[in-house]
Structure formats: structure tokens, C-alpha cells
Design an enzyme around this catalytic site. Structure first.
Site, PDB file in Angstrom:
ATOM      1  N   GLY A  91     -64.248  14.194  66.809  1.00 26.85           N
ATOM      2  CA  GLY A  91     -65.358  13.903  65.894  1.00 26.85           C
ATOM      3  C   GLY A  91     -65.061  14.380  64.487  1.00 26.85           C
ATOM      4  O   GLY A  91     -65.261  13.647  63.506  1.00 26.85           O
ATOM      5  N   ASP A 137     -60.858  22.100  75.639  1.00 24.37           N
ATOM      6  CA  ASP A 137     -60.862  21.131  76.751  1.00 24.37           C
ATOM      7  C   ASP A 137     -59.545  20.380  76.901  1.00 24.37           C
ATOM      8  O   ASP A 137     -59.302  19.761  77.932  1.00 24.37           O
ATOM      9  CB  ASP A 137     -61.989  20.105  76.558  1.00 24.37           C
ATOM     10  CG  ASP A 137     -63.368  20.724  76.679  1.00 24.37           C
ATOM     11  OD1 ASP A 137     -63.480  21.775  77.331  1.00 24.37           O
ATOM     12  OD2 ASP A 137     -64.323  20.171  76.109  1.00 24.37           O
ATOM     13  N   MET A 179     -65.660  24.760  81.895  1.00 24.21           N
ATOM     14  CA  MET A 179     -65.996  23.757  80.885  1.00 24.21           C
ATOM     15  C   MET A 179     -65.154  22.501  81.059  1.00 24.21           C
ATOM     16  O   MET A 179     -64.099  22.519  81.672  1.00 24.21           O
ATOM     17  CB  MET A 179     -65.820  24.337  79.486  1.00 24.21           C
ATOM     18  CG  MET A 179     -66.940  25.266  79.070  1.00 24.21           C
ATOM     19  SD  MET A 179     -66.785  25.779  77.339  1.00 24.21           S
ATOM     20  CE  MET A 179     -68.406  26.487  77.088  1.00 24.21           C
ATOM     21  N   ARG A 181     -66.792  18.728  79.905  1.00 22.27           N
ATOM     22  CA  ARG A 181     -67.832  17.726  80.139  1.00 22.27           C
ATOM     23  C   ARG A 181     -67.234  16.342  80.372  1.00 22.27           C
ATOM     24  O   ARG A 181     -67.712  15.573  81.187  1.00 22.27           O
ATOM     25  CB  ARG A 181     -68.804  17.700  78.949  1.00 22.27           C
ATOM     26  CG  ARG A 181     -70.058  16.860  79.209  1.00 22.27           C
ATOM     27  CD  ARG A 181     -71.047  16.946  78.073  1.00 22.27           C
ATOM     28  NE  ARG A 181     -71.538  18.307  77.877  1.00 22.27           N
ATOM     29  CZ  ARG A 181     -71.348  19.020  76.768  1.00 22.27           C
ATOM     30  NH1 ARG A 181     -70.682  18.505  75.759  1.00 22.27           N
ATOM     31  NH2 ARG A 181     -71.828  20.234  76.669  1.00 22.27           N
ATOM     32  N   VAL A 270     -67.697  32.173  77.890  1.00 26.24           N
ATOM     33  CA  VAL A 270     -66.625  33.169  78.037  1.00 26.24           C
ATOM     34  C   VAL A 270     -65.272  32.518  77.759  1.00 26.24           C
ATOM     35  O   VAL A 270     -64.360  33.127  77.201  1.00 26.24           O
ATOM     36  CB  VAL A 270     -66.650  33.764  79.467  1.00 26.24           C
ATOM     37  CG1 VAL A 270     -65.374  34.548  79.754  1.00 26.24           C
ATOM     38  CG2 VAL A 270     -67.858  34.670  79.632  1.00 26.24           C
ATOM     39  N   ARG A 442     -29.079  40.964  92.460  1.00 27.62           N
ATOM     40  CA  ARG A 442     -27.857  40.380  91.907  1.00 27.62           C
ATOM     41  C   ARG A 442     -26.745  40.551  92.928  1.00 27.62           C
ATOM     42  O   ARG A 442     -26.601  41.597  93.536  1.00 27.62           O
ATOM     43  CB  ARG A 442     -27.483  41.086  90.604  1.00 27.62           C
ATOM     44  CG  ARG A 442     -28.496  40.820  89.503  1.00 27.62           C
ATOM     45  CD  ARG A 442     -28.209  41.634  88.276  1.00 27.62           C
ATOM     46  NE  ARG A 442     -29.228  41.373  87.254  1.00 27.62           N
ATOM     47  CZ  ARG A 442     -29.339  42.061  86.130  1.00 27.62           C
ATOM     48  NH1 ARG A 442     -28.508  43.038  85.879  1.00 27.62           N
ATOM     49  NH2 ARG A 442     -30.272  41.761  85.262  1.00 27.62           N
ATOM     50  N   ASN A 491     -35.497  34.264  78.708  1.00 30.05           N
ATOM     51  CA  ASN A 491     -35.358  32.869  78.269  1.00 30.05           C
ATOM     52  C   ASN A 491     -33.953  32.606  77.729  1.00 30.05           C
ATOM     53  O   ASN A 491     -33.776  32.001  76.676  1.00 30.05           O
ATOM     54  CB  ASN A 491     -36.403  32.523  77.203  1.00 30.05           C
ATOM     55  CG  ASN A 491     -36.593  31.022  77.049  1.00 30.05           C
ATOM     56  OD1 ASN A 491     -36.424  30.271  78.002  1.00 30.05           O
ATOM     57  ND2 ASN A 491     -36.924  30.573  75.850  1.00 30.05           N
ATOM     58  N   ARG A 615     -43.760  55.112  63.504  1.00 27.68           N
ATOM     59  CA  ARG A 615     -43.838  55.401  64.927  1.00 27.68           C
ATOM     60  C   ARG A 615     -42.947  54.396  65.668  1.00 27.68           C
ATOM     61  O   ARG A 615     -42.732  53.291  65.199  1.00 27.68           O
ATOM     62  CB  ARG A 615     -45.274  55.280  65.448  1.00 27.68           C
ATOM     63  CG  ARG A 615     -46.246  56.263  64.827  1.00 27.68           C
ATOM     64  CD  ARG A 615     -46.032  57.682  65.340  1.00 27.68           C
ATOM     65  NE  ARG A 615     -47.059  58.577  64.868  1.00 27.68           N
ATOM     66  CZ  ARG A 615     -47.052  59.204  63.690  1.00 27.68           C
ATOM     67  NH1 ARG A 615     -46.040  59.015  62.845  1.00 27.68           N
ATOM     68  NH2 ARG A 615     -48.038  60.020  63.358  1.00 27.68           N
ATOM     69  N   ARG A 695     -24.301  36.422  78.108  1.00 27.44           N
ATOM     70  CA  ARG A 695     -25.333  35.770  78.918  1.00 27.44           C
ATOM     71  C   ARG A 695     -26.398  35.087  78.058  1.00 27.44           C
ATOM     72  O   ARG A 695     -27.596  35.285  78.239  1.00 27.44           O
ATOM     73  CB  ARG A 695     -25.994  36.784  79.858  1.00 27.44           C
ATOM     74  CG  ARG A 695     -25.079  37.295  80.955  1.00 27.44           C
ATOM     75  CD  ARG A 695     -25.814  38.220  81.917  1.00 27.44           C
ATOM     76  NE  ARG A 695     -24.968  38.581  83.047  1.00 27.44           N
ATOM     77  CZ  ARG A 695     -24.805  37.860  84.151  1.00 27.44           C
ATOM     78  NH1 ARG A 695     -25.429  36.699  84.261  1.00 27.44           N
ATOM     79  NH2 ARG A 695     -24.028  38.262  85.122  1.00 27.44           N
TER      80      ARG A 695
END
Length: 744
Positions: A91, A137, A179, A181, A270, A442, A491, A615, A695
Site C-alpha cells: 500500500g 508477513d 499473524m 491475514r 508480540v 573429527r 561459514n 574493555r 580451511r
């Protein structure tokens, strides 16, 4: 949304533009005044971790009228604004496109009214629009994920995981309403992520008689020893006749037919709140930068576009093509053409059949037996999402008619004979479990001939699989289909952009960084040095730094010396003097053997004297633990299901004279995501792409995100636009290999 706002503001300032906030959405544009204010670098500080939108959002009836848009045009012209970045749903984006189409006419009207000078029409002749979709959604066609969806899934899964413990204690059935709709994405994906027993969504209403089938399924689940049932209902769920299926209706049905103790939980708003997930922050930051680049490249003839995500790549699509397709979905649903609505959604065409397989035990009973044995094992270090992948492999394998086996403790367990048959019910409740329930170690021993047809779910299994492939020349027993899935928090697997477990680790890093930065609120200026895992791969440090708003991230792939460290300290010192109160620096554990975390901490402490204190924090194995994120649960589930279907196909293709014989390269593959698609790649072809000493892959896509992190941290650096999106057209029927590329 705030991550997108931050990225647009800072990228806009980086390219030399003047950037404005328009508070309260279109209402603020119509009202003008203090609602339209110039943005500065500092005005978007400390907002990455904030949910919602700090600039506000409001529905505006006045903007829907010609008079309202005339006021908005005047307010923009008075400030010289001719580029709009709109974050919202279909919208909002449709309204923006209408505003763009009327722009020249609106300016002419303003001249006639005497509100602006005549030369303003020429000076501000075109209004350029770029959209980003913000919707929990995920109901917008043209993008795999919208901003906010992953965070909403986090809220849902947190609630479901909490409810499952109480449901199991009391042997209850819970009906959860989420949720959606007009779109069942949240319901469907959360059902897959938590291992729900039944799911109801608006795009695919159940067939008549669904009530009896659902009750049979719940009863069968209980009869196998399960102490709970979870049913997930989208708020817009309907039956084939358009009658609403509410959570209370489902509860009453279960109580009446089965007599189970049943409770209803309606999640409501929520799902809209809370801290944004790492995925959403990265997605929004990438989209925000892409939106600015798109605005810079627009001309008067360029159609309004929307920045979208396809697989792992940003793309630009004509805004109205996406809007029209989204509206076609709703029209198809209104006219009860549900199969067409599912196809138009795209991702549902892949996910809904898979959900039926994983959630419905009856399918495996009806499927003919194949007489093939397939084994699943985990290799390397544990990663969150491994268990979801094993569950998916076992259940899809059983539904394909195979006898499934589980191997404990990886290849070591395989050689010791720690192999047992695994049944459908044995993997119930596995999706939400962290680590590896099968055990993983391993193993560097030589291949043994005591193997059967098997399917590998690995972390560092590439070398093992290469050994097995080479051993085919000696042992014919290894001439079987072998598949590998990337599962590692680092990753660092070649042949794939994403790995199972990395998203959970990123969320752990980002959540910890948020807390650490918050600990310094109200104190003097402070810089935190954070050490992340990853071996020699800097993915966690770099992408975690982007999501957490880090000022620097030190990694092995991008060598640095004392001059770089000094420049970073000086840059941070200057920022501390003028604006920010807290700084964040990430370091990959193996980024440099001499410039250790302690060294960098001491350097920053010494050089920052009088300006900030320092720190340090070593995150350690907390990055490897915890419950899997929704992304990892679903990514593991989907690629494992696809891999098992590939194994089934290869078993049939290579079955000759009463036995399986597969000795070609394409029968020993890794399944990975490459940009837009999930691709099976022979492992022997990945040898040249791999740095086995460290690696890591020799080329890594995320390195292109590092300049983005630096720009957003106010560094003067160059940004590579070669990988930026180009305007494309919406694909109505994506090829099968692209259907699976949905990153979530």
C-alpha cells in the site's frame, strides 16, 4: 526498519547527498514543518538494536486524496527533495508510485496557485522513488524476504519453544495463532521450524474432511509416545468454502473429538516487537545501501523500483510489477483459485509439499519400500541446525521408501559400527535442539570398506568425502551416491554462500555485543574489543560487525599492520570526541598471530588515554551453543530435504543388476547456495577453490560487505558497485533450481 534508515542516511551522506527524515510516514510528508528534518550522521547512532522505527510510521487518509499529495509535493519542493526512499508494504509503495506519476502535474498546480516559482518545475522536474519492503508477513511478491520477517519468526519460535516444555509436562495440545491475514508464511515456516503437528494457512485451505484427518494425525502422534501436540494457525486461515478457521474453533474441535487438554495462545503484536535479528539487520543494511545506489542511477525514464532479495543477492525490480503480482495473489484467493495463489507466492510451491512430508507420518506408510539403505552422520564440530537437517533427511528418506540409519560420533563411530536404524518418531522434537544429537567427531583415519549407501551432514567433511571419492578405485563399496551439506558456524565451506549454524552464531554475537554496549550506557566513553570464533575465516567477525554496528573488524583474509591499527585508533578517537560514546571492535581469533586480542586491547587502552577507556571480551564457545535460529532450522530442513531427494534420484539412476554402482563425479556432491540458487557441485571440482591449509574458500562473497561496514562506521573508503543489483523483471515461474534458493 531502523537498520535500513541508518544505512540510507549514512550511505546518502557518504555520496554527498543531503538526507532528510520524514517523521510519521505520509502524514508527516503532508503536514510538513518539524516532521521533515535534516538527518546527520549522529542522528542514526545507537539505533541498530532498536525495534520498530524511530522516525515513526502512520496511516494517512489525506495522502490518498489529490489535495493531500499536493501539500506533500509543496513540502518536498520547499526543501529541494526529489528522491524518496520508501520503506513499507504494498500500500505504501503503491501510494509512492502514484505520487511519482502525478509529480509534474502537482508542480504545475503549485505554480498556478503561486505556491512555488515557475523555475522550480524545471529544477525539480522528476521525483525518483525506490522502495524497500518492510513487512513481518513476507507477503510481497518479488522478494524472498522482507525486512522484519526473520525477527517475527524469532519471536514466534521463542514462544513455541517455551510452550513446548509446559505442554510436554502436562501432556497438552497447544493451538498457536500467528499473524498473517492474507499470507501464511509465518505460520508455515514456524511450523517447519518447531516440528508442529498441523498447520493452517490462507493460501492453501485444507480439503473437506480436514477435521477428521487432523484428529487422526494428533491421535497417531500421541499413540507413538509423544506427550504434546502443536497446531499453528495463521490468523487468516480459511477452509475451501471461505469460512474462517479460528484458533478457538480448532481448540473446540480437538477437545470434542479427542478429549485432549487443549490451550490457545494468540501471539498478536508480540511478533512485531523486540530486538531485530542479525539477519534483518544485515538484510536492511544491504537493502538501504542498494536503495541509495539505485536512486543515484535513476533517470526521468527509469520506473520506480523496489530493492529485493533473491537467494543471497540484492536485485532491483519494477515496483508496480511486484505490486500487481501481490494483488494477483489476493485476487486468486478471493476467487478460490488457491493452487494458482500458491504458485504466485513462489516459495510456497516448494515449502508446502515439504511441510506435508515432514509433518505427516501417513505419507511414509503409503509410499512403496525402495530396499535402499541410507545413513546419516555428522562430521566435525557441532553447529546449531544439524539436528533439524538430520530430522529432515530421516523423514524425507522414510517417505521416499528408504530404510534410514543413524551413525553416532561421525566417521569414528562408523568404523566402530555405531550404526542403528532410525525411525520416524525417533527424530521428533529435534528441530529446536542445539548441537548434534547424533554426536560428531573429527576423524583422520583411512577409509574403511565397511560403509553402506550414505548421506553425510558435515562440518569439515569435504576432505573426508574427497578421501572416499579417491578410495572408489580401491573399494567398490564406495561407488555409491554421497552427499554433503555445509554445517559450520564459521561459514568456511567452499561451494556455498551460507552454512547451517552460522546464523545462530551471528545472533549470539550480535546479542552479546548489544548487551556489552548497553553495559557502558551512562558511563564515560568506552571501547570494547570482542574476539569471535571462525578459525581463519572472518565471516563471523565481519558480518557480525556489520549487524552490531562495529567500528572495525580484524580478519585473516584482509591483512593489517600496526599502521592500520593506529589509523583505527585515531579514527575512533576523533569520533569519540565529537559524537559517539561507545565503540566496538571485533577480531577474528586467527586474524594475526602477533596482533592478538590482548595486544589490540593494550594498544587501544594506551592510545585512547584521556579520550576513552577499553574493555575486552572473548566470546568463545557460546557462539556454538544455544537453540538454533529460525533461519538455521529452516535452511537445514530445506537443503536436507533437497539433498535426500537427490540421493533417491541417484540411487535409482545407478541401480544396475541388483546393486548400486555410482563412480562418476556427479554422484559425490556438496549442496550449497550460490548467489540465487541451490546447486549440487562435485566435491572434486571444489578442490581448486579451497585453501586446505587455512580451511577457507579462496573466494568469499561476504568480503564485499566489508567496505559497507566501514562506510557505515564513517571511514572514507571506496565501495565496489560491480555487484550491485540491476533492474530486472519479476519472474512469474521461477525455475525449479531457483525455487529452492529462498534464503529463509
Amino acid at each position: 526498519m531502523n537498520a535500513a534508515v541508518r544505512a540510507v542516511v549514512r550511505m546518502g551522506l557518504y555520496v554527498g547527498a543531503k538526507v532528510y527524515f520524514i517523521h510519521e510516514g505520509y502524514q508527516g510528508m503532508v503536514d510538513g514543518g518539524e516532521n521533515i528534518r535534516e538527518a546527520t550522521w549522529e542522528s542514526v547512532s545507537s539505533m541498530l538494536q532498536v525495534g520498530g522505527t524511530v522516525i515513526g510510521s502512520a496511516r494517512c487518509k489525506e495522502f490518498r486524496t489529490h489535495e493531500g499529495r499536493l501539500k506533500a509535493a509543496l513540502n518536498l519542493v520547499q526543501r529541494g527533495i526529489t528522491n524518496l526512499c520508501v520503506i513499507g508494504g504494498d500500500g505504501s509503495l503503491t501510494g509512492a508510485n502514484l505520487f511519482r506519476e502525478e509529480w509534474s502535474g502537482l508542480l504545475t498546480e503549485l505554480v498556478e496557485q503561486g505556491s512555488i516559482e515557475a523555475d522550480a518545475v524545471q529544477k525539480y522536474s522528476a521525483l525518483h522513488i525506490v522502495g524497500m519492503v518492510g513487512s513481518i508477513d513476507n507477503d510481497f511478491c518479488g522478494t524472498d524476504m522482507t525486512i522484519g520477517t526473520d525477527s517475527a519468526l524469532h519471536r514466534i519460535i521463542e514462544v513455541v519453544d517455551a510452550i513446548m516444555t509446559t505442554a510436554q509436562s502436562h501432556q497438552r495440545t497447544f493451538v498457536l495463532e500467528v499473524m498473517g491475514r492474507h499470507c501464511g508464511y509465518l505460520a508455515l515456516v514456524s511450523a517447519l521450524a518447531c516440528g508442529a503437528d498441523w498447520v493452517l494457512i490462507p493460501e492453501m485451505p485444507p480439503e473437506d474432511g480436514w477435521e477428521d484427518k487432523m484428529c487422526q494425525k494428533l491421535s497417531a502422534t500421541r499413540s507413538r509416545g509423544t506427550r504434546l501436540n502443536i497446531i499453528i494457525v495463521a490468523e487468516g486461515a480459511i477452509d475451501r468454502h471461505g469460512k474462517p478457521i479460528t484458533s478457538s474453533l480448532v481448540k473446540d474441535l480437538v477437545v470434542k473429538c479427542l478429549g485432549f487438554d487443549t490451550r490457545v495462545t494468540i501471539l498478536g503484536h508480540v511478533q512485531r516487537g523486540g530486538t531485530p535479528s542479525a539477519f534483518d539487520r544485515i538484510l536492511a543494511s544491504r537493502m538501504g545501501v542498494e536503495a541509495v545506489l539505485a536512486l543515484l542511477e535513476t533517470t526521468a525514464n527509469t520506473p520506480a523500483c523496489v530493492v529485493s532479495l533473491c537467494g543471497n543477492q540484492s536485485v532491483r525490480l519494477p515496483l508496480m510489477e511486484c505490486v500487481q503480482m501481490t494483488q494477483e495473489v489476493q485476487k486468486a484467493m478471493d476467487e478460490k483459485r488457491f493452487e494458482e495463489a500458491v504458485k504466485l507466492r513462489g516459495l510456497f510451491a516448494l515449502m508446502f509439499p515439504m511441510s506435508l512430508v515432514l509433518l505427516t507420518f501417513l505419507l511414509c506408510i503409503l509410499h512403496p519400500q525402495s530396499n535402499f539403505n541410507v545413513a546419516v552422520l555428522n562430521v566435525g564440530a557441532p553447529a546449531a541446525g544439524m539436528n533439524a537437517a538430520v530430522r529432515s533427511a530421516v523423514r524425507v528418506g522414510i517417505s521416499e521408501g528408504h530404510k534410514m540409519f543413524a551413525v553416532n560420533d561421525g566417521f569414528e563411530g562408523f568404523c566402530k559400527g555405531q550404526i542403528k536404524e532410525i525411525k520416524w518418531a525417533d527424530v521428533g522434537g529435534w528441530t529446536g535442539q542445539g548441537g548434534s544429537l547424533l554426536g560428531t567427531k573429527r576423524y583422520t583415519g583411512q577409509p574403511s570398506a565397511a560403509l553402506m549407501h550414505f548421506y553425510i551432514l558435515p562440518l569439515q567433511a569435504l576432505e573426508s568425502l574427497l578421501q572416499l571419492y579417491d578410495a572408489r578405485a580401491t573399494y567398490e563399496e564406495f561407488c555409491i551416491p554421497m552427499g554433503m551439506l555445509p554445517a559450520t558456524i564459521s561459514n568456511n565451506v567452499p561451494g556455498t554462500d551460507l552454512s547451517i549454524g552460522a546464523d545462530t552464531a551471528l545472533n549470539a554475537i550480535v546479542e552479546t555485543c548489544d548487551r556489552i554496549k548497553q553495559s557502558a550506557s551512562g558511563t564515560k566513553r568506552r571501547v570494547f574489543i570482542i574476539e569471535t570464533m571462525g578459525g581463519y575465516c572472518g565471516y563471523l567477525a565481519s558480518v557480525g560487525g556489520l549487524a552490531a554496528g562495529a567500528d572495525a573488524a580484524y580478519i585473516y583474509e584482509e591483512p593489517f599492520d600496526i599502521r592500520d591499527l593506529q589509523a583505527n585508533v585515531e579514527h575512533l578517537t576523533e569520533k569519540m570526541k565529537t559524537s559517539i560514546q561507545r565503540g566496538l571492535v571485533l577480531r577474528n581469533e586467527n586474524s594475526n598471530e602477533n596482533y592478538t586480542t590482548d595486544f589490540i586491547y593494550q594498544l587501544y587502552t594506551e592510545e585512547g588515554k584521556g579520550v576513552f577507556d577499553c574493555r575486552k571480551n572473548v566470546l568463545g564457545h557460546m557462539q556454538q551453543g544455544g537453540a538454533p535460529s529460525p533461519f538455521d532450522r529452516n535452511f537445514g530442513t530445506k537443503i536436507s530435504a533437497k539433498a535426500m531427494q537427490w540421493i533417491s534420484k541417484k540411487l535409482v539412476e545407478t541401480f544396475r543388476q541388483g546393486r548400486v554402482f555410482a563412480n562418476t563425479e556427479d554422484s559425490c556432491c556438496l549442496l550449497g547456495m550460490r548467489r540465487r540458487a541451490l546447486v549440487f557441485q562435485p566435491v572434486v571440482q571444489l578442490k581448486d577453490e579451497t585453501d586446505f591449509v587455512h580451511r577457507i574458500p579462496k573466494e568469499q562473497w561476504w568480503l564485499k560487505l566489508r567496505p559497507l561496514m566501514k562506510i557505515l562506521a564513517k571511514y572514507k573508503t571506496s565501495y565496489d558497485v560491480s555487484d550491485s543489483g540491476q533492474l530486472e523483471h519479476v519472474m512469474r515461474n521461477r525455475p525449479k533450481e531457483l525455487d529452492a534458493s529462498v534464503a529463509m
